[in-house]
Design a protein around this motif. Structure first.
Motif, PDB file in Angstrom:
ATOM      1  N   LYS A 188       1.197  -1.176   0.148  1.00 45.79           N
ATOM      2  CA  LYS A 188      -0.014   0.186  -0.122  1.00 45.79           C
ATOM      3  C   LYS A 188       0.863   1.227   0.070  1.00 45.79           C
ATOM      4  O   LYS A 188       0.272   1.943  -0.352  1.00 45.79           O
ATOM      5  N   GLU A 189       1.932   0.628   0.937  1.00 47.14           N
ATOM      6  CA  GLU A 189       2.884   2.320   0.897  1.00 47.14           C
ATOM      7  C   GLU A 189       3.878   2.886  -0.599  1.00 47.14           C
ATOM      8  O   GLU A 189       4.143   3.471  -1.036  1.00 47.14           O
ATOM      9  N   ALA A 190       3.970   1.906  -1.310  1.00 43.75           N
ATOM     10  CA  ALA A 190       4.767   1.891  -2.540  1.00 43.75           C
ATOM     11  C   ALA A 190       4.525   0.532  -3.525  1.00 43.75           C
ATOM     12  O   ALA A 190       5.138  -0.355  -3.528  1.00 43.75           O
ATOM     13  N   PRO A 191       3.645   0.413  -4.827  1.00 46.46           N
ATOM     14  CA  PRO A 191       3.588  -0.113  -5.218  1.00 46.46           C
ATOM     15  C   PRO A 191       4.567  -1.060  -5.903  1.00 46.46           C
ATOM     16  O   PRO A 191       4.948  -1.608  -6.904  1.00 46.46           O
ATOM     17  N   VAL A 192       5.764  -0.093  -6.095  1.00 45.91           N
ATOM     18  CA  VAL A 192       6.598  -0.304  -7.053  1.00 45.91           C
ATOM     19  C   VAL A 192       8.632   0.002  -5.953  1.00 45.91           C
ATOM     20  O   VAL A 192       8.391   0.390  -5.227  1.00 45.91           O
ATOM     21  N   LEU A 193       9.126  -1.331  -6.549  1.00 46.02           N
ATOM     22  CA  LEU A 193      10.813  -0.448  -5.827  1.00 46.02           C
ATOM     23  C   LEU A 193      11.443  -1.101  -7.337  1.00 46.02           C
ATOM     24  O   LEU A 193      11.387  -1.803  -7.595  1.00 46.02           O
ATOM     25  N   VAL A 194      11.972   0.839  -7.120  1.00 46.89           N
ATOM     26  CA  VAL A 194      12.838   0.990  -8.643  1.00 46.89           C
ATOM     27  C   VAL A 194      14.275   0.268  -8.212  1.00 46.89           C
ATOM     28  O   VAL A 194      15.067   0.864  -6.820  1.00 46.89           O
ATOM     29  N   VAL A 195      15.330  -0.454  -8.309  1.00 49.49           N
ATOM     30  CA  VAL A 195      15.869  -0.848  -8.153  1.00 49.49           C
ATOM     31  C   VAL A 195      17.659  -0.162  -9.119  1.00 49.49           C
ATOM     32  O   VAL A 195      17.313  -0.680 -10.139  1.00 49.49           O
ATOM     33  N   ALA A 196      18.693   0.720  -8.398  1.00 46.47           N
ATOM     34  CA  ALA A 196      19.608   0.983  -9.246  1.00 46.47           C
ATOM     35  C   ALA A 196      20.945   1.317  -8.457  1.00 46.47           C
ATOM     36  O   ALA A 196      21.494   0.722  -6.890  1.00 46.47           O
ATOM     37  N   PRO A 197      22.195   0.856  -8.758  1.00 45.10           N
ATOM     38  CA  PRO A 197      22.048   0.338  -9.889  1.00 45.10           C
ATOM     39  C   PRO A 197      22.189  -0.614 -10.557  1.00 45.10           C
ATOM     40  O   PRO A 197      22.199  -2.016  -9.868  1.00 45.10           O
ATOM     41  N   HIS A 198      21.927  -1.182 -12.114  1.00 49.05           N
ATOM     42  CA  HIS A 198      21.184  -2.463 -12.698  1.00 49.05           C
ATOM     43  C   HIS A 198      23.433  -2.786 -13.287  1.00 49.05           C
ATOM     44  O   HIS A 198      23.640  -2.133 -14.504  1.00 49.05           O
TER      45      HIS A 198
END
Length: 462
Positions: free
Chosen positions: A112-122
């Protein structure tokens, strides 16, 4: 989420994100050979064994379900029974590859807090390790990967969003799926994305693709740790401070070519024109021979009788090369097929030799790319002209067109004025349309980050 970049001094060394060089001592090489010959077969055997066990189990999760049922998130016994097994087996794969323990800092935001996890650097496919602490969050993948053994089964198990880079309709469908899942208010599981869209050497954060971000949808940054800390890219999420020891850049990968973005233009980090000139010199062509070859090129382009497109064999003849393989290599720098547009080679290489001044070069280019005549370029013609000047395709030249056109008329004089005087677009003339002695090599040029800070790329990382 807000992104904040710390300052980065112009005197500090700025690493190339797409080149990684290693210098190993003799002792390190010996140790690597001995340990590699022993551990590598063991690690690979264990990883393959775990993958083979996972394969049928992953297929069983959706076995017997209709297409309609597969289009919904898996719930019930199919989730609580199969999900922990695949999660444990996935962790076992990485454990067998040497990732014994994973240290996690901070708290993972809930769905509910964050539908997406963005990961970096790849930095490599091993970055998929982050899926384990993320409890196998849903991912976005190329549709072609579904045909791969084991990987295809795992993508099916994960109910991944699939997209084909070759099919525009597939992209639209994927965007629609992402919108549906990320705005489902917890109906679909959390998603995990690598917003850079490609892998780098981990020494810098390249420009994010917008597809990982939707308006009004909160995301949580997941920063992978690497030991070579140069500077800090900082993020804030709900008051929590995140830090990663690398600089942020405007670099991005387009069509398999690393470029930097300046005013919408795509400027290659490694100029195909400079590599072409280097290849010609290595094949024994001196300044006089190169100029003669360029003269033959522009004459062929102006004649219009045979057209500017040539095969590698014809290019070898025009350049006076004894080895056709060099011509094939040059074709590959400018084109993805076995032919090349002579205008692209001429207008990018000629200014580096100093045999033509900028005003004359632009006049010739303007004449050859102004298909309709009338002394004015369309936006498409300007795109083709700029591709010829810098050596890579230009897809978003709206800013340059707006700066150079007056009432939808783009004249030769206005283009010359903007490219030489505009604070943004004069970068093209200073770094790509100057003789090598004046411009210096591209590896020594200065790169500008997302916030305008300047990096001095005087050396490549080793």
């Amino acid at each position: 989420m807000e992104r904040i970049d710390d300052g980065y001094s112009a005197t500090q060394e700025y690493p190339h994100p797409f080149i990684h060089k290693m210098k190993l001592t003799r002792a390190q090489r010996i140790r690597g050979f001995i340990l590699g010959s022993i551990l590598f077969p063991i690690r690979v055997t264990l990883a393959v064994l775990f993958f083979l066990i996972m394969w049928p189990i992953a297929r069983l999760r959706l076995a017997g379900l209709s297409e309609e049922e597969r289009s919904k998130p898996v719930e019930g016994w199919r989730r609580w029974f199969y999900h922990p097994i695949i999660w444990l087996m996935s962790r076992a794969v990485f454990f067998s590859l040497g990732f014994y323990w994973v240290k996690v800092k901070g708290r993972r935001a809930n769905l509910k807090e964050a539908p997406v996890l963005v990961v970096a650097p790849h930095s490599s496919f091993l970055d998929m390790l982050v899926l384990c602490p993320a409890q196998l969050a849903t991912v976005v993948s190329r549709s072609e990967n579904t045909s791969l053994p084991v990987i295809g089964a795992l993508l099916e198990f994960n109910q991944s969003v699939l997209v084909s880079r070759k099919d525009p309709e597939s992209r639209k469908k994927a965007v629609a799926q992402l919108n549906e899942r990320l705005t489902s208010d917890g109906y679909w599981p959390q998603m995990l994305m690598f917003p850079e869209g490609t892998t780098t050497n981990g020494s810098a954060l390249i420009k994010f693709k917008p597809g990982a971000f939707l308006a009004g949808v909160p995301v949580q940054p997941v920063l992978l740790h690497y030991p070579n800390k140069l500077d800090t890219v900082r993020w804030t999420y709900k008051g929590t401070d995140w830090a990663l020891g690398v600089p942020a850049t405007d670099h991005v990968m387009e069509g398999g070519v690393p470029v930097s973005k300046v005013g919408g233009l795509s400027l290659p980090l490694e100029s195909p024109a400079r590599e072409t000139l280097t290849l010609l010199h290595k094949n024994g062509l001196g300044a006089h021979e190169v100029q003669a070859a360029l003269d033959r090129m522009i004459d062929r382009c102006r004649s219009g009788a045979q057209g500017a497109k040539v095969s590698a064999e014809e290019l070898a003849s025009i350049l006076g090369l004894s080895h056709q393989q060099t011509a094939v290599h040059i074709c590959g720098l400018y084109s993805k097929d076995d032919s090349v547009d002579l205008r692209h080679i001429y207008f990018s290489v000629a200014p580096l030799t100093g045999c033509v001044d900028l005003k004359t070069l632009l006049h010739s280019a303007f004449t050859l790319f102004n298909r309709e005549g009338g002394g004015s370029l369309s936006e498409r013609e300007l795109s083709d002209l700029m591709e010829a000047l810098v050596g890579v395709p230009q897809h978003r030249i709206a800013d340059l067109y707006a700066a150079t056109s007056d009432q939808n008329r783009l004249t030769e004089e206005s283009l010359l004025r903007v490219l030489t005087a505009h604070p943004t677009f004069q970068k093209v003339t200073k770094e790509y349309l100057q003789p090598e002695e004046a411009a210096g090599t591209l590896s020594n040029r200065r790169s500008v980050n997302n916030n305008g800070s300047v990096y001095n790329n005087s050396k490549k990382s080793e």
